[in-house]
Design a protein around this motif. Sequence first.
Motif, mmCIF file in Angstrom:
data_model
loop_
_atom_site.group_PDB
_atom_site.id
_atom_site.type_symbol
_atom_site.label_atom_id
_atom_site.label_comp_id
_atom_site.label_asym_id
_atom_site.label_seq_id
_atom_site.Cartn_x
_atom_site.Cartn_y
_atom_site.Cartn_z
ATOM 1 N N LEU A 68 0.843 -1.199 0.000
ATOM 2 C CA LEU A 68 0.000 0.000 0.000
ATOM 3 C C LEU A 68 0.877 1.247 0.000
ATOM 4 O O LEU A 68 0.672 2.185 -0.775
ATOM 5 C CB LEU A 68 -0.918 0.026 1.240
ATOM 6 N N PHE A 69 1.892 1.238 0.869
ATOM 7 C CA PHE A 69 2.780 2.398 0.969
ATOM 8 C C PHE A 69 3.776 2.452 -0.190
ATOM 9 O O PHE A 69 4.111 3.534 -0.671
ATOM 10 C CB PHE A 69 3.504 2.403 2.322
ATOM 11 N N SER A 70 4.251 1.288 -0.607
ATOM 12 C CA SER A 70 5.203 1.259 -1.728
ATOM 13 C C SER A 70 4.573 1.820 -2.992
ATOM 14 O O SER A 70 5.226 2.521 -3.776
ATOM 15 C CB SER A 70 5.663 -0.180 -1.980
ATOM 16 N N ILE A 71 3.318 1.503 -3.197
ATOM 17 C CA ILE A 71 2.602 1.966 -4.385
ATOM 18 C C ILE A 71 2.275 3.455 -4.272
ATOM 19 O O ILE A 71 2.345 4.205 -5.244
ATOM 20 C CB ILE A 71 1.311 1.126 -4.591
ATOM 21 N N THR A 102 5.748 -11.664 -5.653
ATOM 22 C CA THR A 102 5.874 -10.299 -6.168
ATOM 23 C C THR A 102 4.529 -9.605 -6.057
ATOM 24 O O THR A 102 3.500 -10.260 -5.849
ATOM 25 C CB THR A 102 6.303 -10.284 -7.652
ATOM 26 N N SER A 103 4.524 -8.313 -6.183
ATOM 27 C CA SER A 103 3.265 -7.584 -6.082
ATOM 28 C C SER A 103 3.320 -6.301 -6.895
ATOM 29 O O SER A 103 4.342 -5.613 -6.948
ATOM 30 C CB SER A 103 2.966 -7.251 -4.621
ATOM 31 N N ARG A 104 2.214 -6.014 -7.520
ATOM 32 C CA ARG A 104 2.026 -4.755 -8.249
ATOM 33 C C ARG A 104 0.635 -4.213 -7.918
ATOM 34 O O ARG A 104 -0.239 -4.961 -7.476
ATOM 35 C CB ARG A 104 2.115 -4.984 -9.761
ATOM 36 N N GLY A 105 0.458 -2.934 -8.165
ATOM 37 C CA GLY A 105 -0.852 -2.346 -7.900
ATOM 38 C C GLY A 105 -0.944 -0.948 -8.444
ATOM 39 O O GLY A 105 -0.118 -0.528 -9.259
ATOM 40 N N ARG A 118 -4.920 -0.279 -4.541
ATOM 41 C CA ARG A 118 -5.224 -1.709 -4.568
ATOM 42 C C ARG A 118 -4.170 -2.448 -5.378
ATOM 43 O O ARG A 118 -3.425 -1.828 -6.159
ATOM 44 C CB ARG A 118 -6.617 -1.974 -5.140
ATOM 45 N N GLY A 119 -4.103 -3.756 -5.205
ATOM 46 C CA GLY A 119 -3.085 -4.502 -5.915
ATOM 47 C C GLY A 119 -3.242 -6.002 -5.749
ATOM 48 O O GLY A 119 -4.245 -6.486 -5.216
ATOM 49 N N CYS A 128 -2.188 -14.688 -5.681
ATOM 50 C CA CYS A 128 -2.540 -15.367 -4.424
ATOM 51 C C CYS A 128 -3.218 -14.445 -3.423
ATOM 52 O O CYS A 128 -3.945 -14.920 -2.569
ATOM 53 C CB CYS A 128 -1.354 -16.124 -3.836
ATOM 54 N N LEU A 129 -3.030 -13.150 -3.510
ATOM 55 C CA LEU A 129 -3.781 -12.227 -2.643
ATOM 56 C C LEU A 129 -4.202 -11.008 -3.444
ATOM 57 O O LEU A 129 -3.390 -10.379 -4.124
ATOM 58 C CB LEU A 129 -2.935 -11.770 -1.438
ATOM 59 N N SER A 130 -5.481 -10.684 -3.357
ATOM 60 C CA SER A 130 -6.005 -9.444 -3.915
ATOM 61 C C SER A 130 -6.263 -8.515 -2.737
ATOM 62 O O SER A 130 -6.951 -8.892 -1.792
ATOM 63 C CB SER A 130 -7.302 -9.749 -4.681
ATOM 64 N N PHE A 131 -5.686 -7.309 -2.756
ATOM 65 C CA PHE A 131 -5.852 -6.412 -1.609
ATOM 66 C C PHE A 131 -6.260 -5.007 -2.056
ATOM 67 O O PHE A 131 -5.998 -4.599 -3.188
ATOM 68 C CB PHE A 131 -4.552 -6.350 -0.783
ATOM 69 N N SER A 132 -6.901 -4.296 -1.157
ATOM 70 C CA SER A 132 -7.208 -2.891 -1.390
ATOM 71 C C SER A 132 -7.159 -2.196 -0.053
ATOM 72 O O SER A 132 -7.377 -2.815 0.990
ATOM 73 C CB SER A 132 -8.585 -2.727 -2.035
ATOM 74 N N GLY A 133 -6.876 -0.910 -0.077
ATOM 75 C CA GLY A 133 -6.780 -0.214 1.192
ATOM 76 C C GLY A 133 -6.826 1.285 1.032
ATOM 77 O O GLY A 133 -6.816 1.814 -0.080
ATOM 78 N N SER A 134 -6.906 1.945 2.170
ATOM 79 C CA SER A 134 -6.891 3.406 2.181
ATOM 80 C C SER A 134 -5.865 3.876 3.205
ATOM 81 O O SER A 134 -5.682 3.267 4.247
ATOM 82 C CB SER A 134 -8.279 3.954 2.502
ATOM 83 N N ILE A 135 -5.190 4.953 2.831
ATOM 84 C CA ILE A 135 -4.140 5.539 3.666
ATOM 85 C C ILE A 135 -4.530 6.970 3.973
ATOM 86 O O ILE A 135 -4.901 7.726 3.080
ATOM 87 C CB ILE A 135 -2.794 5.552 2.903
#
Lengths: 141, 141, 141, 141
Positions: A68-71, A102-105, A118-119, A128-135
């Motif tokens: 979330l923060f990296s993106i 690995t992860s992209r978003g 999200r990513g 393997c994981l679908s995620f979404s979030g708010s910062i």
Amino acid sequence: MKPSIATEGEFKGWEYWPEEAFESRAGPFYRMIDEEGVIGAFRAETRHMNAGGSVHGGCLMTFADFMLFSIALDYFRNGEMGVTLTCNNEFVDAARLGEKLTSRGEVVRAGKSIIFVRGTIYAEDRPCLSFSGSIKRFLAR
Amino acid sequence: MKPSIATEGEFKGWEYWPEEAFESRAGPFYRMIDEEGVIGAFRAETRHMNAGGSVHGGCLMTFADFMLFSIALDYFRNGEMGVTLTCNNEFVDAARLGEKLTSRGEVVRAGKSIIFVRGTIYAEDRPCLSFSGSIKRFLAR
Amino acid sequence: MKPSIATEGEFKGWEYWPEEAFESRAGPFYRMIDEEGVIGAFRAETRHMNAGGSVHGGCLMTFADFMLFSIALDYFRNGEMGVTLTCNNEFVDAARLGEKLTSRGEVVRAGKSIIFVRGTIYAEDRPCLSFSGSIKRFLAR
Amino acid sequence: MKPSIATEGEFKGWEYWPEEAFESRAGPFYRMIDEEGVIGAFRAETRHMNAGGSVHGGCLMTFADFMLFSIALDYFRNGEMGVTLTCNNEFVDAARLGEKLTSRGEVVRAGKSIIFVRGTIYAEDRPCLSFSGSIKRFLAR
């Protein structure tokens, strides 16, 4: 917070944040920018596993929080920091020992006070994981 | 999987799962049943922190994942295991170094194939994470 | 926004918001305060159904969104309004034609800028939707 | 369930499901396949609004639920149907009266028993809702 650069190993040249105590212990997780944008990664080792022989859900969610923060990193303004408000996770497949994760978003929207991200985390080439979030943005003192 | 019982320290007498590699490293987290039902706990130490001086979101989400199963444990049938399908997290407050983290929750519904759980993590007496999730049942081979 | 009071029918004496165009059409949904706190309700009629003969997920989520505000209503300060930031929904059971749908919940935390709420929708006495959400406060112009 | 084809209006030639009582009333919402894949759409009219002059969150979530199935439609096997298990929603921006709402998304993974989907609703060209969800497959009787 400035990242360090890994000087050895599989992720030599990638950024990481050694002052992040929990994240370093849980990962460490690495970040880089390539021609497709931000990418995060780590290699699934024994310490990341659950008792069922898959990467632990908590490990994947910690990597998601890191993402979330990296993106969102380049969306923060000068002097701004962020805290995770929400993080939703869907475990679509298991990740196994030895696999490269690995992860992209994407930033869905960078609003004045909240950034929505999200990513996806991949185990090799399988989602393997679908995620979404708010910062929530705030000014560091 | 049978739990071990802590034989010393603040959580002496509580259950924990040392074969859970990631969870042990991230926590360890402890479980007990008291007059109000299932309770989980750990003490926030330096290794659980983020660079901002709060308990890392990934640590809280790993504890939440631990709680999904801790809360649902008695709902599994003989020979059944579970995998987390979804885990949603709302970070309502920060948890600080040295605070005792506890968690309680409830099974919203134990369906034939899926168990729905939700709960709260507290930093001392302040809610700091609200979580909900679903667990898919399957027969262990 | 001031509610109206239903003057007839099953929910006579309950509050509702006729100026809410979509909500009125989707519901209408009703709110009351009894000895246990805020309760919301409506009766599942043909217009709320999906093609499978259950109350439509969108109807339940609209009722959940109504509940987020119904539950948080007394936490708004003078002149403040709110917008939904996030709303997570777990469909734990089906609701059928003719059933009375009710809902209760709680404010997990009312922060300075964000209110966190969660709750449950019941079809008669069975939980059918578990929801959680966050509302951003702002000053109405 | 076979869709009907709109024979007039802005969405002439698009698919819609008139037997879906709630969805028709809430929308109706339309589906088409173009060169980029599945697209859903409707035009924001007065009946879709909340009292604050934006499209109601419940309307957007109902459209999101419609999209979960619209996106997953071709992944169902013969005789299979689906029910929504979870639907997470992040309201990243407001949608206004008169705007054209569209939505696209993707199947993150179509598992044996569960299909994971996510997508975005746009108000004209602005993202306004980011959603993700899971659908449980079952054999229609």
